[in-house]
Scaffold this motif. Structure first.
Motif, mmCIF file in Angstrom:
data_model
loop_
_atom_site.group_PDB
_atom_site.id
_atom_site.type_symbol
_atom_site.label_atom_id
_atom_site.label_comp_id
_atom_site.label_asym_id
_atom_site.label_seq_id
_atom_site.Cartn_x
_atom_site.Cartn_y
_atom_site.Cartn_z
ATOM 1 N N ARG A 1 -37.282 29.772 29.241
ATOM 2 C CA ARG A 1 -36.720 28.326 29.251
ATOM 3 C C ARG A 1 -35.137 28.276 29.429
ATOM 4 N N ASN A 2 -34.769 27.239 29.726
ATOM 5 C CA ASN A 2 -33.269 27.017 30.118
ATOM 6 C C ASN A 2 -32.465 27.057 28.742
ATOM 7 N N GLU A 3 -33.515 26.442 27.875
ATOM 8 C CA GLU A 3 -32.452 26.424 26.506
ATOM 9 C C GLU A 3 -32.311 27.608 25.925
ATOM 10 N N PHE A 4 -33.149 28.593 26.143
ATOM 11 C CA PHE A 4 -32.913 30.144 25.841
ATOM 12 C C PHE A 4 -31.836 30.630 26.501
ATOM 13 N N VAL A 5 -31.796 30.515 27.705
ATOM 14 C CA VAL A 5 -30.600 31.083 28.875
ATOM 15 C C VAL A 5 -29.414 30.458 28.311
ATOM 16 N N ARG A 6 -29.404 29.079 28.082
ATOM 17 C CA ARG A 6 -28.018 28.351 27.454
ATOM 18 C C ARG A 6 -27.557 28.928 26.242
ATOM 19 N N GLY A 7 -28.305 29.144 25.291
ATOM 20 C CA GLY A 7 -28.107 29.646 24.050
ATOM 21 C C GLY A 7 -27.500 30.864 23.947
ATOM 22 N N SER A 8 -28.138 31.758 24.932
ATOM 23 C CA SER A 8 -27.589 33.071 25.009
ATOM 24 C C SER A 8 -26.246 33.272 25.667
ATOM 25 N N PHE A 9 -25.777 32.173 26.298
ATOM 26 C CA PHE A 9 -24.414 32.409 26.709
ATOM 27 C C PHE A 9 -23.613 31.378 25.942
ATOM 28 N N LYS A 10 -23.881 30.658 24.906
ATOM 29 C CA LYS A 10 -23.319 29.889 24.091
ATOM 30 C C LYS A 10 -22.779 28.928 24.923
ATOM 31 N N VAL A 11 -23.522 28.046 25.762
ATOM 32 C CA VAL A 11 -23.063 26.945 26.662
ATOM 33 C C VAL A 11 -23.700 25.703 26.234
ATOM 34 N N ALA A 12 -22.973 24.765 25.995
ATOM 35 C CA ALA A 12 -23.524 23.288 25.641
ATOM 36 C C ALA A 12 -24.254 22.803 27.009
ATOM 37 N N PRO A 13 -25.288 21.958 26.908
ATOM 38 C CA PRO A 13 -25.851 21.257 28.088
ATOM 39 C C PRO A 13 -25.009 20.532 28.840
ATOM 40 N N VAL A 14 -25.394 20.465 30.077
ATOM 41 C CA VAL A 14 -24.471 19.754 31.271
ATOM 42 C C VAL A 14 -24.284 18.351 30.866
ATOM 43 N N ALA A 15 -25.328 17.713 30.372
ATOM 44 C CA ALA A 15 -25.075 16.301 30.095
ATOM 45 C C ALA A 15 -24.270 15.905 29.068
ATOM 46 N N ASP A 16 -24.005 16.726 27.841
ATOM 47 C CA ASP A 16 -23.059 16.392 26.905
ATOM 48 C C ASP A 16 -21.784 16.563 27.504
ATOM 49 N N LYS A 17 -21.616 17.793 28.149
ATOM 50 C CA LYS A 17 -19.869 17.798 28.921
ATOM 51 C C LYS A 17 -19.874 16.773 29.932
ATOM 52 N N LEU A 18 -20.795 16.254 30.709
ATOM 53 C CA LEU A 18 -20.473 15.066 31.577
ATOM 54 C C LEU A 18 -20.076 13.956 30.610
ATOM 55 N N LYS A 19 -20.852 13.656 29.743
ATOM 56 C CA LYS A 19 -20.584 12.342 28.699
ATOM 57 C C LYS A 19 -19.144 12.657 28.270
ATOM 58 N N GLU A 20 -18.686 13.993 27.857
ATOM 59 C CA GLU A 20 -17.510 14.135 27.249
ATOM 60 C C GLU A 20 -16.476 13.920 28.119
ATOM 61 N N ASN A 21 -16.495 14.187 29.609
ATOM 62 C CA ASN A 21 -15.436 14.118 30.313
ATOM 63 C C ASN A 21 -15.293 12.760 30.984
ATOM 64 N N ARG A 22 -16.357 12.037 30.845
ATOM 65 C CA ARG A 22 -16.330 10.724 31.294
ATOM 66 C C ARG A 22 -15.732 9.846 30.459
ATOM 67 N N LEU A 23 -15.841 10.180 28.830
ATOM 68 C CA LEU A 23 -15.135 9.427 27.842
ATOM 69 C C LEU A 23 -13.777 9.837 27.794
ATOM 70 N N ARG A 24 -13.437 11.263 28.022
ATOM 71 C CA ARG A 24 -12.165 11.480 28.099
ATOM 72 C C ARG A 24 -11.423 10.875 29.155
ATOM 73 N N TRP A 25 -11.951 10.632 30.428
ATOM 74 C CA TRP A 25 -11.194 9.957 31.373
ATOM 75 C C TRP A 25 -11.150 8.320 31.008
ATOM 76 N N PHE A 26 -12.149 7.831 30.470
ATOM 77 C CA PHE A 26 -12.007 6.397 30.068
ATOM 78 C C PHE A 26 -10.684 6.194 28.942
ATOM 79 N N GLY A 27 -10.639 7.062 27.961
ATOM 80 C CA GLY A 27 -9.678 6.972 27.316
ATOM 81 C C GLY A 27 -8.129 7.153 27.814
ATOM 82 N N HIS A 28 -7.985 8.006 28.732
ATOM 83 C CA HIS A 28 -6.938 8.108 29.505
ATOM 84 C C HIS A 28 -6.596 6.672 30.190
ATOM 85 N N ILE A 29 -7.594 6.320 30.813
ATOM 86 C CA ILE A 29 -7.222 4.835 31.506
ATOM 87 C C ILE A 29 -7.067 3.827 30.551
#
Length: 108
Positions: free
Chosen positions: A17-45
């Motif tokens: 499963r993808n969750e196992f592969v992502r957990g073994s590399f200790k990487v956050a889900p892509v959707a969470d990182k996209l949300k973080e970057n979107r909100l970071r840009w919104f705060g900057h603007i």
């Protein structure tokens, strides 16, 4: 995900499963990182002045979309993200609290 599988030597045929592969590399889900970057840009603007070109472009009224399912715009995604996190757009002025409330670090 494809890059993580390649780096870990795991193929789709291994039925891992993808969750196992992502957990073994200790990487956050892509959707969470996209949300973080979107909100970071919104705060900057939002912290910029009112005469800033991107900020004035965000205030331009758009016409309603035609028939069919409405496509999600950047602005509607931001509104949904702010509502999900229960954050007011005025919070962007305090950079420290904004960052604490919107940042999603990778798992340990």
């Amino acid at each position: 995900m494809k890059m993580l599988r390649w780096a870990g030597g795991v193929t789709r045929l291994d039925k891992v499963r993808n969750e196992f592969v992502r957990g073994s590399f200790k990487v956050a889900p892509v959707a969470d990182k996209l949300k973080e970057n979107r909100l970071r840009w919104f705060g900057h603007i939002n912290r910029r002045g009112d005469d800033y070109s991107v900020k004035t472009a965000l205030n331009i009224l758009t016409k309603p979309r035609g028939r069919g399912s409405s496509l999600s715009t950047w602005w509607t995604r931001i509104e949904k993200d702010l509502k999900a996190l229960n954050i007011s757009p005025t919070t962007t002025q305090d950079r420290r609290s904004w960052r604490l409330r919107t940042r999603r670090p990778d798992p340990n």
